[in-house]
Design a protein around this motif. Structure first.
Motif, PDB file in Angstrom:
ATOM      1  N   ALA B 234       0.829  -1.206   0.000  1.00 20.92           N
ATOM      2  CA  ALA B 234       0.000   0.000   0.000  1.00 20.92           C
ATOM      3  C   ALA B 234       0.863   1.255   0.000  1.00 20.92           C
ATOM      4  O   ALA B 234       0.560   2.234  -0.667  1.00 20.92           O
ATOM      5  CB  ALA B 234      -0.910  -0.014   1.227  1.00 20.92           C
ATOM      6  N   HIS B 235       1.983   1.162   0.735  1.00 23.43           N
ATOM      7  CA  HIS B 235       2.874   2.323   0.787  1.00 23.43           C
ATOM      8  C   HIS B 235       3.491   2.576  -0.585  1.00 23.43           C
ATOM      9  O   HIS B 235       3.555   3.715  -1.051  1.00 23.43           O
ATOM     10  CB  HIS B 235       3.972   2.078   1.819  1.00 23.43           C
ATOM     11  N   ILE B 236       3.914   1.500  -1.223  1.00 27.64           N
ATOM     12  CA  ILE B 236       4.607   1.667  -2.499  1.00 27.64           C
ATOM     13  C   ILE B 236       3.619   2.100  -3.579  1.00 27.64           C
ATOM     14  O   ILE B 236       3.924   2.962  -4.403  1.00 27.64           O
ATOM     15  CB  ILE B 236       5.338   0.357  -2.867  1.00 27.64           C
ATOM     16  N   TYR B 237       2.429   1.488  -3.574  1.00 30.10           N
ATOM     17  CA  TYR B 237       1.492   1.777  -4.666  1.00 30.10           C
ATOM     18  C   TYR B 237       0.428   2.795  -4.267  1.00 30.10           C
ATOM     19  O   TYR B 237      -0.570   2.949  -4.961  1.00 30.10           O
ATOM     20  CB  TYR B 237       0.845   0.476  -5.151  1.00 30.10           C
ATOM     21  N   LYS B 238       0.641   3.453  -3.127  1.00 32.19           N
ATOM     22  CA  LYS B 238      -0.263   4.518  -2.685  1.00 32.19           C
ATOM     23  C   LYS B 238      -1.714   4.042  -2.614  1.00 32.19           C
ATOM     24  O   LYS B 238      -2.604   4.570  -3.275  1.00 32.19           O
ATOM     25  CB  LYS B 238      -0.165   5.731  -3.640  1.00 32.19           C
ATOM     26  N   ARG B 239      -1.913   2.956  -1.880  1.00 34.32           N
ATOM     27  CA  ARG B 239      -3.257   2.446  -1.665  1.00 34.32           C
ATOM     28  C   ARG B 239      -3.613   2.695  -0.207  1.00 34.32           C
ATOM     29  O   ARG B 239      -2.731   2.887   0.633  1.00 34.32           O
ATOM     30  CB  ARG B 239      -3.328   0.942  -1.946  1.00 34.32           C
ATOM     31  N   PRO B 240      -4.891   2.608   0.136  1.00 40.78           N
ATOM     32  CA  PRO B 240      -5.257   2.753   1.555  1.00 40.78           C
ATOM     33  C   PRO B 240      -4.684   1.588   2.373  1.00 40.78           C
ATOM     34  O   PRO B 240      -4.603   0.472   1.888  1.00 40.78           O
ATOM     35  CB  PRO B 240      -6.792   2.706   1.532  1.00 40.78           C
ATOM     36  N   TYR B 241      -4.319   1.895   3.612  1.00 44.09           N
ATOM     37  CA  TYR B 241      -3.668   0.878   4.456  1.00 44.09           C
ATOM     38  C   TYR B 241      -4.652  -0.137   5.017  1.00 44.09           C
ATOM     39  O   TYR B 241      -4.238  -1.164   5.540  1.00 44.09           O
ATOM     40  CB  TYR B 241      -2.921   1.556   5.605  1.00 44.09           C
ATOM     41  N   SER B 378      -9.685   1.004  -4.352  1.00 52.69           N
ATOM     42  CA  SER B 378      -9.445   2.240  -3.625  1.00 52.69           C
ATOM     43  C   SER B 378     -10.714   3.084  -3.656  1.00 52.69           C
ATOM     44  O   SER B 378     -11.403   3.144  -4.672  1.00 52.69           O
ATOM     45  CB  SER B 378      -8.288   2.993  -4.281  1.00 52.69           C
ATOM     46  N   HIS B 380     -10.677   6.246  -3.140  1.00 43.22           N
ATOM     47  CA  HIS B 380     -10.374   7.600  -3.637  1.00 43.22           C
ATOM     48  C   HIS B 380     -10.559   7.666  -5.125  1.00 43.22           C
ATOM     49  O   HIS B 380     -10.043   6.824  -5.837  1.00 43.22           O
ATOM     50  CB  HIS B 380      -8.937   8.001  -3.266  1.00 43.22           C
TER      51      HIS B 380
ATOM     52  N   ARG C 362       9.945   5.275   6.721  1.00 38.68           N
ATOM     53  CA  ARG C 362       9.147   6.087   5.795  1.00 38.68           C
ATOM     54  C   ARG C 362       7.688   6.105   6.223  1.00 38.68           C
ATOM     55  O   ARG C 362       7.013   7.130   6.122  1.00 38.68           O
ATOM     56  CB  ARG C 362       9.292   5.534   4.377  1.00 38.68           C
ATOM     57  N   GLU C 366       5.561   9.389   7.083  1.00 33.58           N
ATOM     58  CA  GLU C 366       4.286   9.618   6.414  1.00 33.58           C
ATOM     59  C   GLU C 366       3.190   9.873   7.444  1.00 33.58           C
ATOM     60  O   GLU C 366       2.388  10.794   7.304  1.00 33.58           O
ATOM     61  CB  GLU C 366       3.959   8.370   5.593  1.00 33.58           C
TER      62      GLU C 366
END
Lengths: 324, 380, 385
Positions: B234-241, B378, B380, C362, C366
């Motif tokens: 999620a961090h790498i692909y900017k997804r919700p945690y 997601s 968003h 990180r 964040e």
């Protein structure tokens, strides 16, 4: 979001259930009944106090079993006899080895080999039945044809007495089979047939046990006629008895062994493991067979799981708009 | 249920190339292994006969792959009424399982000495019904199939086979039930496999409770892998945690860790071997690290605030994962001593082959995530 | 130095030796006692010295086997040995005189060379009933030995009987035979075991005494180390058969015919210390010693073995130091860590831990940012309100 008390308890209860469902039998049930020694089982009695370290057994073993030289080029027979080498331990090339134990007061020799357990771990462990225990002679045999090379037998063996041909692209397991290929020829284990002192003595295990306890009863220095080669060979070696450590290694150790050891020092100091009287195979199978008895537990669990899964996937089974 | 979607994006990335290079090096060693035999590129010997391949690729690999099993337990057993919370991560979890198990199964082709006779294992007349390994092998082979079935909806969705998908959904609960039963069986048996080695395993690890501990630890490791893996993804692909889901999972985790530790230490005390912890040798050191790695997540997760922090969850998940890994490594390699004279340290080739399998998973999992509808949608 | 007549070509005349042969002999002797090469000339000097100490040869309860074995020697032959090399003043066997004349000569020589002569004793000494079972010239052996012994410079006990009683003292030993060192307890006796003793061991010992005027290195049983420091097995030509487990099991069986090890027939080689296999027996030719001709060693050189243990009872190898070629119990097997392997393992673990740590850091950053952002939003919302 917060976790309320109820959720927490549910989690805890869930984990408890999971624990209870799975392996509680492991706690409750002991080992399976130990295996009995076949009445005509054959074996070896190794008397460390008689061994002079001549290595005849090692050499003759290599000769009686094919391709046992330490290096392949040594497999070339020279004058009918293969070249002798000096192995440092049991391996794919060495089914028996004489090792030296040195201590302050002297030294002892010990013959390491497959001990032909009465309840062998390798037989219990092998998934494809490549290992079998002969119902008559009790010899643990190996059938190369089905072996898949998983090496679980080596892992299970308490004596590390099974070898694997590591350096071959198409390997196989190698183990002592008490020269059962010689029995139809009217011969017996090569190591014993060529032991000059009777340190390695072949015979029926029942006879060997009697012989061993007779030796333990001997006084230190008392002259005794030690049988040589085969307990029924009639050949005897007359000499005074040494001082024995009062234990027949293999009488009860590991559920009983068909290869027994007598020594002047504790056999544990001679590189033999300290085994409990219950064999590892019995312990493992006790747990295993309790869990999987009649395969009942898995089936009951499966039933419960099918029910729970059915109940909890109700929503999933319904055709939904998004699927169309 | 929450829907899933592919992540999309470029397939050939820098990490992908990096892992491909490792895989290529692995191939070279594999060629060596098949031409010259196992002894040529490993340090395995008759004592340490399993080296590190079975411990890492089978024991640890499949335990990491228990994410699918762990999440399935949460969803299908304890998930009544709350299933929506767990669903989004189930596919991700099954994907990790898929790789853990399939690679574990494949590794046998490398590890088995007589791999060309693998089929002998499948022939019922060869079966030795007392062999724990037989149970493990058959069960695992079956479970790999089940995992692919469990993962099938993602593929079917991708291929837009709606009709098949609908039929599949009707019988899905049977697949699910088997997907729950089989890991319970073989993960416990994996632990039980070491009971037969007896004295060769240090008393710190040797116990009849190994099967039970093994299942509990597999669930913990699987969950740890899902938590850490998902937060990383999620961090790498900017997804919700999806912290709300993960925090619910972590509550169950606390119960399991607690139970595990109680069993572990209770067993040690009951067998009277607790003193070995202070022996000051490699074993006691390994034991202490292993258990610290189990206690840290328990301490972290005890605070509700930490349970919704991605960072704390990530640390807890990673610790849990490494703790379980170390426990397995300990009872298969560190604490295992066939006899005092045996020496073992993995050879370069051995380690590289393990790395190759890991690299394959690390390269292929992102590709699967990008192509197949696995990650939760997601908002968003 | 003229020791014998030679013709002008250097060839020896009669039974003597040429100067060249003689020097060769001295060099060989030096080698056989284990002396450096240069010692040959010293030996030559010693044994041609007209004032070299005489040898008195006493014979007691014996079978003359020791002397018979001396007759077998051919380098040098017995006559050279007796006539040229040593100055033998008395021996019952080879003297032309006999009776009182001989005894008188002996006593004269002993008196003249008191404290200088070498005494060779052959045969055990009966001690029961004051030693009346062996007499010479009206005196008992015990008496003669007790008389002559203390006057000698060196005493050589020749043959197993002389050393401890040997065959003569075998059970039940009715005459109470004893060895020389049991009677002359305050003198060092050089024991030359085996039955019969090797003539070369005697010769070497005598020459050593003549040359250096001191005892050769002896072991704890009084045997010269150059001859008795190794077991028969050590130099036996069949020992490789022993190591390979190739035994003759019966006289005349296949193994026996092939020349295998005779241990299983009761060879006492492993526990008998002697140089029989190295110098062979009596110089009679190749492989002519007991084991060489197919008979197990009976341990004649070892007290407590020969004539004590049954002939075909298995020998008992005495390893004073266990042989080093045996694998020890804890012989390490397997490969430990190599630098490359350790580096690969450490590297992979490091990368994994590092990646985890970086990700955790990180994530923390964040989170902090998100928190600040939300606080700011809250603040703006509050401000707007």
């Amino acid at each position: 979001m917060g976790i309320n008390r109820r959720d927490f308890l549910k989690g805890a209860a869930g984990s408890g259930l999971l624990l209870a469902a799975d392996a509680s039998p492991a706690l409750a049930f002991g080992p399976r009944t130990p295996k009995e020694l076949p009445p005509d089982a054959v074996g070896i009695l190794f008397d460390s106090t008689l061994c002079i370290g001549c290595n005849a057994c090692v050499f003759r073993c290599k000769q009686a079993n094919p391709h046992m030289a330490l290096r392949p080029e040594f497999n070339v027979p020279i004058g009918g006899l293969k070249i002798h080498d000096t192995p440092i331990g049991l391996s794919e090339n060495t089914l028996t080895v004489i090792k030296l134990y040195k201590h302050d007061g002297g030294h002892s020799f010990i013959k390491h080999q497959c001990m032909h357990c009465i309840d062998p771990a390798c037989v219990s462990a092998c998934p494809v039945t490549a290992f079998t225990k002969d119902p008559k002679t009790g010899i643990v045999k190996f059938c190369k044809r089905v072996c898949i090379g998983c090496r679980y037998c080596q892992l299970a063996c308490p004596f590390v007495a099974i070898g694997f041909k590591w350096d071959e692209p198409f390997p196989e397991m190698v183990r002592c089979q008490l020269c059962d290929h010689l029995i139809p020829l009217g011969k017996y284990a090569a190591c014993c047939s060529y032991c000059p002192t009777g340190a390695a003595l072949y015979g029926r295990v029942a006879d060997l046990r009697k012989e061993a306890s007779r030796r333990l009863d001997l006084e230190y220095g008392e002259p005794y006629r030690f049988p040589v080669n085969h307990i029924e060979s009639g050949r005897k070696s007359f000499r005074p008895a040494a001082k024995y450590y009062p234990n027949i290694y293999g009488d009860t150790e590991g559920g009983g062994l068909q290869v027994m050891v007598l020594a002047g020092v504790s056999p544990l100091r001679l590189g033999l493991p300290d085994l409990p009287d219950v064999s590892n195979a019995a312990v493992s199978e006790g747990v295993f067979k309790t869990i999987y008895k009649w395969f009942a537990a898995p089936i009951v669990l499966l039933g419960a799981l099918v029910y729970l899964a059915y109940r909890n996937t109700e929503e999933y089974r319904k055709p939904k708009d998004e699927d169309d | 249920m929450a829907a899933s979607e592919p992540l999309g994006g470029k397939i050939i990335t820098k990490p992908f190339i990096f892992f491909s290079v490792i895989m290529f090096i692995t191939l070279i060693f594999l060629v060596e292994r098949y031409i010259f035999g196992l002894g040529s590129m490993t340090n395995m010997n008759d004592g340490f006969t399993w080296g590190i391949w079975k411990p890492w690729l089978i024991y640890i690999g499949t335990a990491i792959g228990c994410g699918g099993y762990a999440m399935a337990i949460m969803v299908y057993i304890f998930g009544k009424g709350t299933k929506a919370h767990y669903y989004p991560l189930l596919r991700f979890a099954i994907l990790t399982s898929l790789f853990g198990y399939t690679l574990g199964g494949t590794s046998l082709i490398v590890d088995l000495g007589r791999y060309w006779l693998f089929y002998e294992f499948m022939l019922p007349w060869n079966w030795n019904l007392t062999s724990v390994l037989l149970e493990v092998g058959l069960c695992m082979a079956l479970y790999i199939g089940i995992l692919w079935l469990e993962f099938a909806p993602a593929v079917l969705e991708k291929l837009k086979k709606k009709k098949l998908l609908r039929v599949f959904k009707k019988v899905f609960f049977v697949v699910v039930a088997f997907g729950l039963l089989l890991p319970t069986m073989h993960q416990s048996s994996l632990g039980l496999m070491m009971v037969i080695v007896g004295h060769k395993l240090s008393p710190l690890w040797q116990t009849n409770l190994l099967p039970l501990l093994s299942v509990v630890s597999a669930v913990m490791m699987g969950t740890g892998a899902v938590i850490a893996g998902w937060i990383g993804t999620a961090h790498i692909y900017k997804r919700p945690y999806e912290t709300n889901i993960l925090s619910r999972v972590s509550v169950v985790m606390m119960g399991l860790i607690g139970a595990y530790l109680v069993l572990r230490f209770g067993d040690l005390i009951w067998r009277g071997q607790i003193g070995l912890i202070f022996a000051g040798d490699v074993n006691s050191f390994a034991f202490i690290i292993e258990n610290i790695l189990h206690i840290i997540p328990l301490l972290i997760l005890a605070s509700p605030a930490n349970r919704i922090s991605p960072q704390k969850l990530f640390i807890a998940g990673t610790c849990l994962l490494s703790g379980g890994t170390l426990w397995r490594h300990n009872y298969l390699v560190t604490g295992f001593c066939p006899a005092p004279q045996w020496v073992f340290f993995p050879a370069v080739g051995e380690v590289v082959i393990v790395l190759g399998f890991v690299a394959f998973a690390m390269a292929a999992i992102p590709v699967m995530l990008k192509v197949l509808p696995v990650a939760p949608k997601s908002d968003h | 130095m003229e020791c014998h007549e030679v013709d002008k070509n250097g060839k020896k005349l009669g039974g003597g030796v040429s100067r060249r042969d003689f020097l060769k002999f001295c060099a060989v002797m030096a080698a056989s006692i284990g002396l450096p090469l240069g010692a040959g000339s010293k030996i030559a000097e010693a044994i041609t010295d007209p004032n070299r100490p005489p040898v008195i040869w006493l014979s007691f309860s014996e079978c003359t086997g020791c002397v018979m074995s001396l007759l077998q020697a051919h380098h040098p032959t017995l006559d050279t040995f007796l006539l040229d090399l040593i100055s033998l003043d008395y021996t019952r066997m080879f003297m032309t005189t006999a009776g009182h004349t001989a005894t008188a000569l002996r006593d004269k020589s002993i008196e003249e060379n008191k404290g200088k002569f070498i005494l060779v004793v052959e045969g055990a000494i009966p001690t029961k009933d004051n030693g009346i079972y062996c007499k010479s010239g009206g005196r008992t052996a015990l008496d003669i030995l007790k008389d002559v012994g203390p006057k000698a410079a060196f005493i050589i006990a020749l043959g197993s009987c002389t050393v401890w009683g040997g065959a003569a003292a075998a059970h039940p030993n009715p005459t109470g035979l004893k060895g020389v060192d049991k009677i002359l307890t305050d003198k060092t006796v050089i024991n030359l075991n085996t039955c019969p003793p090797s003539p070369y061991n005697l010769l070497s010992t005598v020459i050593h005494l003549l040359t250096f005027n001191e005892l050769p290195a002896l072991d704890d049983k009084g045997r010269p180390k150059f001859a008795y420091s190794r077991t028969v097995c050590n130099n036996c030509e069949r020992v490789y058969n022993f190591r390979a487990g190739r035994f003759a099991w019966q006289f005349g069986d296949e193994g026996h015919k092939k020349g295998y090890c005779l241990f299983a027939l009761g060879c006492k080689g492993p526990q008998t210390f002697s140089n029989c296999p190295s110098i062979l027996f009596g110089g009679a030719g190749a492989e002519t010693w007991c084991v060489g001709i197919g008979h197990p060693c009976c341990g004649c050189a070892e007290e407590g073995v020969g004539w004590t243990l049954p002939l075909h009872q298995l020998g008992d190898p005495l390893y004073h130091f266990p042989p080093s070629h045996f694998a020890r119990i804890d012989e390490p097997v397997g490969m430990g860590a190599t630098a490359a392997a350790a580096a690969v393992v450490a590297g992979s673990v490091g990368i994994a831990v590092g990646a985890g740590a970086v990700l955790a850091k990180r994530l923390g950053k964040e989170e902090k940012k998100a928190k600040e952002l939300s606080e700011k939003e809250d603040a703006t919302v509050a401000k707007e309100e």
